[in-house]
Design an enzyme around this catalytic site. Structure first.
Site, PDB file in Angstrom:
ATOM      1  N   HIS A 121       0.773  -1.275   0.049  1.00 39.40           N
ATOM      2  CA  HIS A 121      -0.021   0.011  -0.045  1.00 39.40           C
ATOM      3  C   HIS A 121       0.881   1.288  -0.014  1.00 39.40           C
ATOM      4  O   HIS A 121       0.427   2.323  -0.475  1.00 39.40           O
ATOM      5  CB  HIS A 121      -0.957   0.135   1.158  1.00 39.40           C
ATOM      6  CG  HIS A 121      -2.128  -0.821   0.957  1.00 39.40           C
ATOM      7  ND1 HIS A 121      -3.097  -1.322   1.931  1.00 39.40           N
ATOM      8  CD2 HIS A 121      -2.624  -1.347  -0.083  1.00 39.40           C
ATOM      9  CE1 HIS A 121      -4.091  -1.769   1.374  1.00 39.40           C
ATOM     10  NE2 HIS A 121      -3.992  -1.957   0.073  1.00 39.40           N
ATOM     11  N   ARG A 146     -20.399   6.490 -15.007  1.00 40.14           N
ATOM     12  CA  ARG A 146     -20.808   5.282 -14.544  1.00 40.14           C
ATOM     13  C   ARG A 146     -21.639   5.430 -13.287  1.00 40.14           C
ATOM     14  O   ARG A 146     -21.138   5.659 -12.139  1.00 40.14           O
ATOM     15  CB  ARG A 146     -19.691   4.331 -14.286  1.00 40.14           C
ATOM     16  CG  ARG A 146     -18.816   4.186 -15.661  1.00 40.14           C
ATOM     17  CD  ARG A 146     -17.454   3.293 -15.267  1.00 40.14           C
ATOM     18  NE  ARG A 146     -16.713   3.800 -14.315  1.00 40.14           N
ATOM     19  CZ  ARG A 146     -15.557   4.654 -14.629  1.00 40.14           C
ATOM     20  NH1 ARG A 146     -15.405   5.108 -15.796  1.00 40.14           N
ATOM     21  NH2 ARG A 146     -14.906   5.140 -13.568  1.00 40.14           N
ATOM     22  N   ARG A 159     -24.709   7.581 -17.905  1.00 39.81           N
ATOM     23  CA  ARG A 159     -25.240   6.284 -18.360  1.00 39.81           C
ATOM     24  C   ARG A 159     -26.068   5.729 -17.424  1.00 39.81           C
ATOM     25  O   ARG A 159     -25.804   5.727 -16.459  1.00 39.81           O
ATOM     26  CB  ARG A 159     -24.095   5.471 -18.532  1.00 39.81           C
ATOM     27  CG  ARG A 159     -24.355   3.990 -19.106  1.00 39.81           C
ATOM     28  CD  ARG A 159     -23.155   2.928 -19.465  1.00 39.81           C
ATOM     29  NE  ARG A 159     -22.535   2.671 -18.002  1.00 39.81           N
ATOM     30  CZ  ARG A 159     -21.390   1.979 -17.995  1.00 39.81           C
ATOM     31  NH1 ARG A 159     -20.791   1.786 -19.301  1.00 39.81           N
ATOM     32  NH2 ARG A 159     -20.857   1.759 -16.950  1.00 39.81           N
ATOM     33  N   GLU A 165     -21.838  -1.504 -28.341  1.00 41.08           N
ATOM     34  CA  GLU A 165     -21.114  -2.304 -27.484  1.00 41.08           C
ATOM     35  C   GLU A 165     -21.351  -3.877 -28.282  1.00 41.08           C
ATOM     36  O   GLU A 165     -20.540  -4.622 -27.786  1.00 41.08           O
ATOM     37  CB  GLU A 165     -21.432  -2.448 -26.162  1.00 41.08           C
ATOM     38  CG  GLU A 165     -21.274  -1.046 -25.404  1.00 41.08           C
ATOM     39  CD  GLU A 165     -21.948  -1.194 -23.939  1.00 41.08           C
ATOM     40  OE1 GLU A 165     -21.010  -1.595 -23.192  1.00 41.08           O
ATOM     41  OE2 GLU A 165     -22.915  -1.134 -23.858  1.00 41.08           O
ATOM     42  N   ASN A 223     -14.554  -1.985 -25.075  1.00 44.02           N
ATOM     43  CA  ASN A 223     -14.171  -3.184 -24.401  1.00 44.02           C
ATOM     44  C   ASN A 223     -15.188  -4.327 -24.584  1.00 44.02           C
ATOM     45  O   ASN A 223     -14.917  -5.416 -24.891  1.00 44.02           O
ATOM     46  CB  ASN A 223     -14.107  -2.900 -22.751  1.00 44.02           C
ATOM     47  CG  ASN A 223     -12.993  -1.714 -22.359  1.00 44.02           C
ATOM     48  OD1 ASN A 223     -12.298  -1.480 -23.034  1.00 44.02           O
ATOM     49  ND2 ASN A 223     -13.188  -1.436 -21.270  1.00 44.02           N
ATOM     50  N   ASP A 224     -16.337  -4.242 -24.527  1.00 39.46           N
ATOM     51  CA  ASP A 224     -17.497  -5.155 -24.701  1.00 39.46           C
ATOM     52  C   ASP A 224     -17.579  -5.337 -26.405  1.00 39.46           C
ATOM     53  O   ASP A 224     -17.698  -6.372 -26.704  1.00 39.46           O
ATOM     54  CB  ASP A 224     -18.957  -4.465 -24.377  1.00 39.46           C
ATOM     55  CG  ASP A 224     -19.042  -5.014 -22.817  1.00 39.46           C
ATOM     56  OD1 ASP A 224     -18.494  -6.021 -22.708  1.00 39.46           O
ATOM     57  OD2 ASP A 224     -19.612  -4.315 -21.982  1.00 39.46           O
ATOM     58  N   ARG A 278     -13.912 -11.129 -21.608  1.00 43.25           N
ATOM     59  CA  ARG A 278     -13.164 -10.246 -21.194  1.00 43.25           C
ATOM     60  C   ARG A 278     -12.113 -10.533 -19.946  1.00 43.25           C
ATOM     61  O   ARG A 278     -10.981 -10.184 -19.406  1.00 43.25           O
ATOM     62  CB  ARG A 278     -13.660  -8.857 -20.621  1.00 43.25           C
ATOM     63  CG  ARG A 278     -14.446  -8.215 -21.787  1.00 43.25           C
ATOM     64  CD  ARG A 278     -15.170  -7.170 -21.457  1.00 43.25           C
ATOM     65  NE  ARG A 278     -14.767  -6.079 -20.389  1.00 43.25           N
ATOM     66  CZ  ARG A 278     -15.646  -5.130 -19.839  1.00 43.25           C
ATOM     67  NH1 ARG A 278     -16.883  -5.028 -20.343  1.00 43.25           N
ATOM     68  NH2 ARG A 278     -15.069  -4.309 -19.067  1.00 43.25           N
ATOM     69  N   CYS A 299     -15.649   5.722 -25.822  1.00 49.95           N
ATOM     70  CA  CYS A 299     -15.634   5.884 -24.472  1.00 49.95           C
ATOM     71  C   CYS A 299     -15.033   4.717 -23.661  1.00 49.95           C
ATOM     72  O   CYS A 299     -14.902   4.602 -22.470  1.00 49.95           O
ATOM     73  CB  CYS A 299     -17.181   6.130 -23.676  1.00 49.95           C
ATOM     74  SG  CYS A 299     -18.204   4.656 -24.066  1.00 49.95           S
TER      75      CYS A 299
END
Length: 868
Positions: free
Chosen positions: A486, A593, A629, A723, A746-747, A757, A794
């Site tokens: 950490h 998000r 979103r 997506e 990504n999707d 993924r 995005c």
């Protein structure tokens, strides 16, 4: 009033007393916290039922825990599910740690407000099971006034109901097998999230792995399993909330556990992850903890935070914290330990909730503080300390013994990352011992007035690092420690170059010795000579000037070298990230998000809760656009309170907008919250996981209905996330009914390449620069152009400065990226012309592989603006 061993509790509220069975909450009704009575209040002030000390007063101010001199703990919980109000409607009249007398006012609350917002006003008064006290008599089913006799309790007189509370846990059973997707296994923060998700659930929950079992409420027990990424675990739960507990843990595993795809991992992050400096002979993770000076007078170490630093050496030492071995009595030592823990808890809560407002790295600091909070209240750690006190030890001796026993368990694990979590326990040990001593015991010694020093220590604890003045620290050199500790994460977040695992030789470097800390090569140069020092100082100055120039330039709008406007916005998921986005030059939010409002809770957020959070973020953005979103739940983001079916392939099931349409009231509430944000023109909606036109039209019908109800005439933009290959192929039809399109790479990549993924073996091949994905992006742009629609990206690809020219060449007009990369992203775009971008895009579409596309991008623009 107390006589012999019997304690009388007075009514803390005016109202009607009733049995706990009437409370509409299984935790209280099943007496899982202890036995007691409930009062339906008729007035808004909570009073002390007896003399004692306030041992817990949470920030939400909805409850108070009081401990008597005889050790009995009394929980007074105003209403049911009132913790969700986050303190609204409550006012504390005392402080945690205060001594109170029977009848003293503890809390005030707005009775009318709670009646409208809370699940119930019934207020349980609980004699906690852990304190070992039981109820002899109680006043039930009658009106009571403040100060009237309510209960009679005595140590050791547990009632039959309390004794059978454990039996009530056997009401139901649930289990589930899962594969651990946390990228580094169940280490401190995932363990804290898992344990924290069970806090309000009535169930005994166990995790089974590697032939061993752990209490799922114990962060330490979970870490002690040593579970790594990709391993299978089993969750077993027993009790009234067994299925909810399994769902809650599964939601944490799914929401936080999937590793980022290769394209996202290659994108520069807001705070660069610690990386080890490679050597020809061994991988970074296998680097030895000790190192010997080389012939040139340098020390080799492991990079915890990249960068270059120059400055004089300053050795840091810690004074030893001495503790008494023998205690002054069980009650007295337990009370002392609780006071110290309460003090540390208050400090950690402030740090966990602190807004950054200009402070670099406080996001990481708040996450670590949250993990330390879980450790502070770890049931197994606390039980070990209580046992040592009962054996005659002092609070300090007992706490140290409990902590050291747990560190031995962690240090014996094979996983380096988990072994490094022992540092967090030692940090917590020091914080509590310092609070017990009530002095500066254990403070750092040796920090003088000299600025730009390179601090040397065997190890730095996270709390020590947070306390440092960043302006006076050029770099950090540690003899021990690891790249994933950490302290290393904090150093990277604070932007301080740091090396760890330099070995004991670094502790012999005299104060004032000139040093060059090279966080690129993993080398600490000791007294390298005037020529090298001058060169290193010049390089530090040049890097600093470049960063400053990028930061200034990032505040201007973004255009290519030939004047084409490209908007650069930010992906954000919290108020903190919104503040970071503005500091880094974001021209708005291209993706909010909203899942952060829905996760880690047992009921959905109200419209008022959501709207308040959206408004805070909108206020931070000022006049900049805010793209909200709608809830992207299901799949890899299940939510405990939604009865989603268990799916064999969640990525292909009920997720994104499909979930919102399956739970229309949830959608209506969220849309109502968005419409309530001031400056209506600032907001626009973004619908996730769209696959056809009908889904968009269904949401628009709900939105139009709400606008009519609210009398709203201003339109709100509705965008669609591309997506799925279906959405890309149908982009022209979708653009006819949507106001803008935003590509989630990504999707889109996982569905196009048919690669999960989260699959560990395939992650390295899941690259959004695959020509098939690029052709779908091109198809999306062409479809949007037919209707004059705006196209954004995005997904993770938008956060890679290397490929920004390629996206511009494909016709993308907006990039929404992680906040930290925005200055480099804008600089990259400003250095290229639109015609050159078009050439690169056409070449990329004809390439054979993602690797070939990356090579093209590097060759096309070799002087990358995103170079550190």
């Amino acid at each position: 009033m107390k006589h012999t061993d019997v304690l009388t509790l007075l009514a803390p509220l005016a109202g009607w007393s009733t049995p706990l069975d009437e409370v509409p909450d299984e935790v209280f009704a099943a007496r899982l916290l202890g036995d007691g009575v409930a009062i339906d209040p008729t007035a808004g002030t909570l009073h002390a039922p007896c003399d004692g000390e306030i041992v817990l007063l949470p920030a939400s101010r909805h409850a108070v825990t009081l401990r008597t001199d005889s050790g009995c703990e009394i929980l007074l919980h105003v209403g049911i599910d009132t913790v969700a109000l986050a303190g609204e409607g409550f006012e504390a009249r005392v402080r945690q740690g205060a001594r109170v007398r029977a009848g003293d006012a503890l809390l005030s609350f707005d009775l009318d407000f709670l009646a409208r917002r809370a699940k119930s006003l019934l207020t349980p008064i609980i004699v906690t099971a852990e304190s070992g006290c039981g109820i002899r008599r109680r006043s039930l089913d009658r009106a009571v006034e403040v100060g009237e006799w309510l209960m009679e309790i005595a140590p050791g007189a547990l009632t039959a109901a309390a004794r059978s509370a454990g039996e009530s846990r056997a009401g139901s059973n649930a289990s589930r097998r899962l594969t651990v997707g946390f990228e580094h296994g169940i280490h401190a923060r995932p363990a804290a999230q898992l344990a924290g998700s069970l806090r309000t659930l009535a169930a005994d929950v166990r995790l089974l792995a590697r032939g061993r079992e752990a209490n799922a409420r114990s962060t330490l027990a979970l870490m002690g399993l040593g579970v790594r990424h990709g391993e299978e675990i089993e969750i077993r739960a027993t009790g009234p909330d067994a299925q909810n507990a399994v769902n809650a843990l599964a939601a944490v595993f799914a929401a936080h556990g999937a590793p980022r795809p290769a394209s996202a991992r290659s994108a520069p992050a807001a705070h660069p992850a610690p990386v080890a400096a490679p050597t020809p002979s061994e991988p970074p993770a296998e680097r030895p903890v000790t190192a010997a000076p080389t012939a040139t007078g340098s020390l080799n170490g492991v990079v915890a935070s990249a960068g270059l630093a120059v400055g004089p050496a300053l050795q840091l030492r810690r004074s030893e914290i001495r503790v008494r071995e023998t205690g002054a009595g069980i009650a007295q030592e337990n009370a002392a330990l609780d006071r110290a823990r309460a003090e540390v808890r208050a400090r950690l809560e402030r740090r966990a909730l602190r807004c950054p407002s200009g402070e670099v790295g406080t996001g990481a600091a708040s996450e670590i503080a949250a993990a330390h909070l879980e450790l502070l209240d770890d049931p197994e750690l606390l039980a070990a300390a209580r046992a040592a006190i009962e054996a005659g030890g002092s609070a300090g001796f007992a706490w140290r013994a409990a902590v050291r026993a747990s560190t031995v368990t962690l240090e014996a694990l094979a996983d380096t990352r988990l072994r490094e979590r022992a540092d967090d326990l030692l940090d917590l040990e020091s914080q509590v011992l310092v609070a017990l001593e009530g002095s500066a015991a254990g403070a750092l010694i040796g920090i003088g007035p000299t600025a730009h020093t390179i601090l040397i220590a065997r190890e730095l604890l996270p709390s020590q690092l947070i306390a440092l003045d960043e302006a006076r620290v050029a770099g950090i050199a540690m003899a021990a420690g690891g790249a994933t500790s950490h302290a290393a994460i904090l150093a990277a977040a604070m932007g301080i170059p740091a090396l760890v695992a330099l070995g004991p030789a670094v502790l012999a470097v005299p104060d004032g010795t000139p040093l060059v800390l090279d966080g690129g090569r993993g080398v600490l140069e000791v007294d390298p000579g005037e020529t090298r020092l001058a060169a290193a100082l010049a390089e530090v100055a040049a890097r600093s000037a470049q960063r400053a120039a990028l930061a200034v330039a990032a505040q201007r709008e973004c255009r290519t070298a030939d004047g084409t406007r490209i908007e650069v916005l930010a992906n954000i998921g919290s108020l903190t990230e919104a503040q970071a986005a503005v500091r880094n030059g974001a021209e708005g939010c291209g993706l909010l998000r909203t899942e952060f409002l829905f996760l880690d809770r047992l009921s959905p957020p109200t419209a008022a809760e959501q709207s308040a959070e959206y408004q805070k973020i909108a206020d931070v953005l000022g006049e900049r656009p805010l793209t909200i979103r709608t809830l992207d739940a299901g799949g890899d983001k299940p939510i405990a309170y939604l009865p989603l079916p268990e799916e064999e392939n969640p990525a292909l099931g009920l997720r994104g907008v499909r979930t919102s349409l399956a739970f229309p009231e949830l959608l209506r509430t969220q849309l109502r919250a968005v419409l309530a944000v001031r400056r209506p023109a600032q907001c626009r909606l973004l619908l996730p996981m769209i696959s056809d036109v009908e889904e968009i039209q269904a949401v628009r019908r709900v939105l139009d209905e709400l606008c009519r109800e609210l009398g709203r005439v201003e339109p709100i933009g509705v965008g669609v996330m591309i997506e799925t290959p279906a959405a890309a192929v149908l982009a022209e039809r979708i653009a006819a009914v949507a106001d803008f399109l935003s590509i989630g790479t990504n999707d889109l990549t996982q569905y196009t390449l048919a690669m999960d993924r989260g699959h560990p073996q395939l992650a390295g091949r899941l690259d959004a620069l695959h020509p098939a994905v690029l052709r779908l992006i091109e198809r999306t742009v062409e479809g949007a152009r037919a209707h004059g629609r705006h196209v954004a990206v995005c997904g993770g690809l938008a956060s890679e400065p290397l490929v920004a020219p390629l996206l511009v060449g494909l016709g993308v007009q907006e990039l929404s990226a992680v906040p930290g990369v925005i200055p480099q992203l804008k600089a990259r775009i400003r250095g290229v012309s639109l015609s050159d971008c078009h050439v690169l895009a056409q070449q990329a579409l004809e390439a054979e592989s993602a690797a070939a596309v990356r090579a093209l991008a590097l060759r096309a623009f070799p002087t990358a603006a995103d170079r550190p």
